[in-house]
Scaffold this motif. Structure first.
Motif, PDB file in Angstrom:
ATOM      1  N   ALA A  46       0.805  -1.416   0.033  1.00 17.70           N
ATOM      2  CA  ALA A  46       0.038  -0.001  -0.117  1.00 17.70           C
ATOM      3  C   ALA A  46       0.941   1.287   0.216  1.00 17.70           C
ATOM      4  CB  ALA A  46      -0.852   0.003   1.229  1.00 17.70           C
ATOM      5  N   ARG A  47       1.966   1.150   0.888  1.00 19.31           N
ATOM      6  CA  ARG A  47       2.968   2.412   0.740  1.00 19.31           C
ATOM      7  C   ARG A  47       3.485   2.547  -0.799  1.00 19.31           C
ATOM      8  NH1 ARG A  47       7.482   1.826   5.092  1.00 19.31           N
ATOM      9  NH2 ARG A  47       5.514   1.662   6.544  1.00 19.31           N
ATOM     10  N   TRP A  48       3.679   1.538  -1.409  1.00 20.46           N
ATOM     11  CA  TRP A  48       4.484   1.639  -2.784  1.00 20.46           C
ATOM     12  C   TRP A  48       3.284   2.241  -3.701  1.00 20.46           C
ATOM     13  CZ3 TRP A  48       3.483   0.467  -7.662  1.00 20.46           C
ATOM     14  CH2 TRP A  48       4.824   0.426  -8.428  1.00 20.46           C
ATOM     15  N   ILE A  49       2.387   1.797  -3.416  1.00 18.03           N
ATOM     16  CA  ILE A  49       1.301   2.329  -4.502  1.00 18.03           C
ATOM     17  C   ILE A  49       0.802   3.842  -4.202  1.00 18.03           C
ATOM     18  CG2 ILE A  49      -1.432   2.239  -4.988  1.00 18.03           C
ATOM     19  CD1 ILE A  49      -1.246  -0.785  -4.446  1.00 18.03           C
ATOM     20  N   LYS A  50       0.968   4.309  -2.945  1.00 20.61           N
ATOM     21  CA  LYS A  50       0.683   5.891  -2.743  1.00 20.61           C
ATOM     22  C   LYS A  50       1.829   6.492  -3.010  1.00 20.61           C
ATOM     23  CE  LYS A  50      -2.126   4.798   1.494  1.00 20.61           C
ATOM     24  NZ  LYS A  50      -2.243   5.058   3.043  1.00 20.61           N
ATOM     25  N   ILE A  92      10.222  -4.931  -3.332  1.00 19.26           N
ATOM     26  CA  ILE A  92      10.090  -4.370  -2.118  1.00 19.26           C
ATOM     27  C   ILE A  92      10.838  -5.285  -0.992  1.00 19.26           C
ATOM     28  CG2 ILE A  92       8.740  -3.517  -0.262  1.00 19.26           C
ATOM     29  CD1 ILE A  92       6.393  -3.254  -2.433  1.00 19.26           C
ATOM     30  N   ASP A  93      11.762  -4.565  -0.270  1.00 17.07           N
ATOM     31  CA  ASP A  93      12.463  -5.253   0.805  1.00 17.07           C
ATOM     32  C   ASP A  93      11.736  -5.142   2.199  1.00 17.07           C
ATOM     33  OD1 ASP A  93      14.397  -6.501   2.115  1.00 17.07           O
ATOM     34  OD2 ASP A  93      15.865  -4.529   2.436  1.00 17.07           O
ATOM     35  N   VAL A  94      11.669  -6.653   2.462  1.00 17.71           N
ATOM     36  CA  VAL A  94      10.913  -6.979   3.848  1.00 17.71           C
ATOM     37  C   VAL A  94      11.654  -7.220   5.095  1.00 17.71           C
ATOM     38  CG1 VAL A  94       9.046  -8.110   2.542  1.00 17.71           C
ATOM     39  CG2 VAL A  94      10.899  -9.459   3.313  1.00 17.71           C
ATOM     40  N   ALA A  95      13.298  -6.765   4.879  1.00 18.60           N
ATOM     41  CA  ALA A  95      14.193  -6.938   5.960  1.00 18.60           C
ATOM     42  C   ALA A  95      13.761  -6.182   7.272  1.00 18.60           C
ATOM     43  CB  ALA A  95      15.471  -6.560   5.379  1.00 18.60           C
ATOM     44  N   ALA A 130       1.439  -3.364  15.793  1.00 16.26           N
ATOM     45  CA  ALA A 130       1.697  -2.351  15.143  1.00 16.26           C
ATOM     46  C   ALA A 130       2.328  -2.690  13.574  1.00 16.26           C
ATOM     47  CB  ALA A 130       2.664  -1.452  15.715  1.00 16.26           C
ATOM     48  N   LEU A 131       3.023  -3.752  13.425  1.00 13.68           N
ATOM     49  CA  LEU A 131       3.194  -4.377  12.120  1.00 13.68           C
ATOM     50  C   LEU A 131       2.225  -4.467  11.202  1.00 13.68           C
ATOM     51  CD1 LEU A 131       5.992  -6.738  13.366  1.00 13.68           C
ATOM     52  CD2 LEU A 131       6.266  -4.406  12.905  1.00 13.68           C
ATOM     53  N   PHE A 132       0.887  -4.759  11.567  1.00 12.80           N
ATOM     54  CA  PHE A 132      -0.243  -5.013  10.839  1.00 12.80           C
ATOM     55  C   PHE A 132      -0.817  -3.390  10.294  1.00 12.80           C
ATOM     56  CE2 PHE A 132       0.444  -8.640  13.136  1.00 12.80           C
ATOM     57  CZ  PHE A 132       0.341  -9.629  12.349  1.00 12.80           C
ATOM     58  N   MET A 133      -0.447  -2.480  10.758  1.00 14.55           N
ATOM     59  CA  MET A 133      -1.303  -1.422  10.700  1.00 14.55           C
ATOM     60  C   MET A 133      -0.577  -0.640   9.519  1.00 14.55           C
ATOM     61  SD  MET A 133      -1.816   0.320  14.637  1.00 14.55           S
ATOM     62  CE  MET A 133      -2.440  -0.804  15.906  1.00 14.55           C
ATOM     63  N   HIS A 134      -1.566   0.391   9.003  1.00 18.73           N
ATOM     64  CA  HIS A 134      -1.226   1.271   7.837  1.00 18.73           C
ATOM     65  C   HIS A 134      -0.654   2.608   8.130  1.00 18.73           C
ATOM     66  CE1 HIS A 134      -2.459  -1.515   4.320  1.00 18.73           C
ATOM     67  NE2 HIS A 134      -3.052  -1.939   5.458  1.00 18.73           N
ATOM     68  N   TYR A 135       0.500   3.000   8.028  1.00 22.47           N
ATOM     69  CA  TYR A 135       0.792   4.631   8.339  1.00 22.47           C
ATOM     70  C   TYR A 135       1.151   5.210   7.123  1.00 22.47           C
ATOM     71  CZ  TYR A 135       1.721   2.403  13.013  1.00 22.47           C
ATOM     72  OH  TYR A 135       1.616   1.620  13.935  1.00 22.47           O
ATOM     73  N   ASP A 136       0.620   6.519   7.229  1.00 22.98           N
ATOM     74  CA  ASP A 136       0.975   7.365   5.810  1.00 22.98           C
ATOM     75  C   ASP A 136       2.462   7.994   6.155  1.00 22.98           C
ATOM     76  OD1 ASP A 136      -1.728   7.034   5.213  1.00 22.98           O
ATOM     77  OD2 ASP A 136      -2.362   8.801   6.470  1.00 22.98           O
TER      78      ASP A 136
END
Length: 532
Positions: free
Chosen positions: A152-156, A505-508, A526-532
């Protein structure tokens, strides 16, 4: 992190280096080698007594060696008195075999979970399990992280008109994943489905009288005389029923009507040899009905001609303006590619005889072909009675991504594709968890571009299991703009160089934060939440 060590397997060392760099420590020393006969040997070269051990081992092209290596490393750490052992598996091996697809199949994902428990694992961290129900296979806690916030962050950041986009699932099985991303981005979503009809297979419908007369089973044919005789029969008229008379109400009029009834005469004649039989006794009784004699039952001739209808209007003459019907688009796929509606279909030729002529006989020409609308109806009806059902009478267990890909590559099979949702003049994000073969991705991309008139297509997946041929086919597809994946599965540098559309996309950072929170006993919500 004190009292903790991170060990790397041989599957994805670059990912382990990225995790250790973010945590500020070095990977633990371990010797991994193989004997001459192919056996795996593991030797831990540092003290791990009373420490929290994290073993990072993902699936790769050598999947069986990776699984065995991970089990041996877990058992070696358990024997060295480690405090806890956590298996970090970004891509869980055999995750697509999480249910029985046949009566003699194996639930291999559950077997891998049992092997991890026997080896001595205390915790498992993974990303995007193919089926979330697999968490019940484990005898230890499991953290199933998601790559959705990263995508989602990459899309934005990289899609200018993303707020007008549509998230599309390339098969019905991925709708839950697609709706989750659509809700997070507050976008609309759509579904692409394929009807894998197999013409030429016999179905139980072929044994019916109608199919026998039409000659679809290869035994009988519909003659013109049969059509004329059926159409010449008069309609069946309803006959009013009257209550039966009492036993003492046998009047001469009743006996006269009974004698005039042809059915009563036949019953009396057939029972004259045995007067004491029940049939003879019932024949001597007067007719229970006082109505005129019934005529033999004949089928009613039904007028099946459709009523005249003006397109675009309903029964009241008003214009039909339901927009939901406009959001359903169908197309034809041949070997995974969209073809024109007027292209010849292999489904019609598959039901004809070897001479190339249909077995249907009309009233005017004995060798006339079956009308196209009739044949398509018969084929669709017969294809709905597929013999290869899954366990429990549902087709869900039998269907898989491999079956869908095989059907799309079959040159003798035509597939019908349906797009549900409005994608016109919008960017489309086709989302799934695994990118393995290219057939279904290309079919979905061509459908939304050529049929749905979308502007751009972004193919997004978490685990890039794709081969050289898969990436090449996706690269050559003109309907796909970008291929966005994560590095949970190792991707060779040669593939990255040859593919200009591939974005990794790096998941490290995600895994490093999950390891840190598990070590300190913190929450990972917090790892499941979306942040702007």
């Amino acid at each position: 992190m004190r009292q903790s060590l991170i060990f790397s397997g041989s599957s994805h060392p670059a990912l382990v280096d990225g995790i250790c760099e973010r945590l500020g420590q070095r990977p633990g020393k371990a010797e991994l080698r193989k004997f001459s006969n192919g056996e795996t040997s593991v030797q831990i070269q540092t003290s791990i007594r009373d420490q929290n051990i994290f073993i990072v081992q993902s699936g790769s092209e050598k999947i069986n060696d990776n699984v065995m290596e991970l089990l041996i490393m877990i058992n070696a750490c358990k024997g060295a008195s480690a405090k806890s052992i956590t298996a970090v598996m970004p891509y869980f091996p055999y995750s697509r075999q999480s249910k029985k697809k046949s009566h003699r199949g194996s639930i291999t994902a559950r077997m891998i979970a049992n092997l991890l428990n026997v080896a001595g694992v205390n915790h498992v961290i993974t990303i995007d399990l193919h089926a979330s129900q697999m968490q019940g296979f484990f005898h230890c806690p499991i953290d199933n992280l998601v790559a959705e916030p990263l995508i989602a962050r990459w899309i934005k950041v990289n899609v200018p008109d993303w707020k007008n986009g549509v998230v599309v699932s390339k098969n019905p099985g991925g709708t839950k994943r697609v709706t989750s991303l659509a809700d997070a981005l507050k976008l609309s979503f759509g579904i692409v489905t394929t009807d894998r009809s197999r013409p030429g297979q016999h179905s139980p419908m072929n044994a019916s009288m109608i199919f026998d007369k039409l000659g679809l089973d290869g035994t009988n044919e519909l003659e013109s005389g049969d059509v004329d005789s059926i159409s010449a029969l008069p309609p069946l008229e309803p006959v009013a029923e009257e209550p039966p008379p009492q036993e003492n109400s046998r009047t001469p009029s009743h006996r006269a009507r009974a004698a005039s009834n042809p059915l009563s005469k036949r019953m009396v004649n057939s029972s004259s040899d045995s007067p004491s039989s029940p049939l003879a006794k019932s024949a001597r009784r007067p007719s229970p009905s006082s109505s005129p004699p019934r005529s033999p039952l004949r089928p009613t001739r039904v007028n099946t001609a459709p009523e005249p209808h003006t397109p675009g209007e309903d029964g009241d003459g008003n214009e039909y303006t339901d927009e939901r019907a406009q959001n359903v688009i169908t197309g034809r796929l041949r070997q995974g590619h969209i073809v024109d509606d007027d292209a010849p279909s292999p489904a019609f030729s598959a039901v004809s005889n070897p001479s190339g002529r249909s077995r249907y006989r009309g009233n005017n020409d004995e060798d006339s072909a079956i009308p196209e609308h009739m044949m398509s109806s018969f084929v669709s009806t017969a294809s709905s009675f597929r013999p290869e059902h899954a366990l429990g009478g549902s087709a869900e267990g039998g269907q898989s991504s491999e079956d869908e890909e095989d059907d799309l590559e079959n040159p003798e099979l035509e597939t019908t594709v349906t797009l549900v949702g409005n994608v016109k003049d919008r960017p489309v994000f086709i989302v799934d968890d695994i990118l393995d073969r290219s057939g279904s991705w290309i079919a979905a991309a061509e459908t939304v571009i050529k049929r749905g008139e979308a502007t751009q297509v972004y193919c997004m997946a978490t685990h890039a299991l794709c081969t050289e041929q898969c990436l090449e086919e996706l690269e050559n597809c003109g309907c796909i703009n970008k291929i966005v994946v994560t590095n949970t599965f190792p991707i060779s540098p040669a593939k990255l160089v040859r593919s200009k559309k591939l974005v990794v996309i790096d998941v490290a950072n995600l895994l490093a934060e999950a390891i840190r929170r598990n070590h300190h006993g913190e929450s990972i919500s917090a790892l499941f939440m979306h942040y702007d």
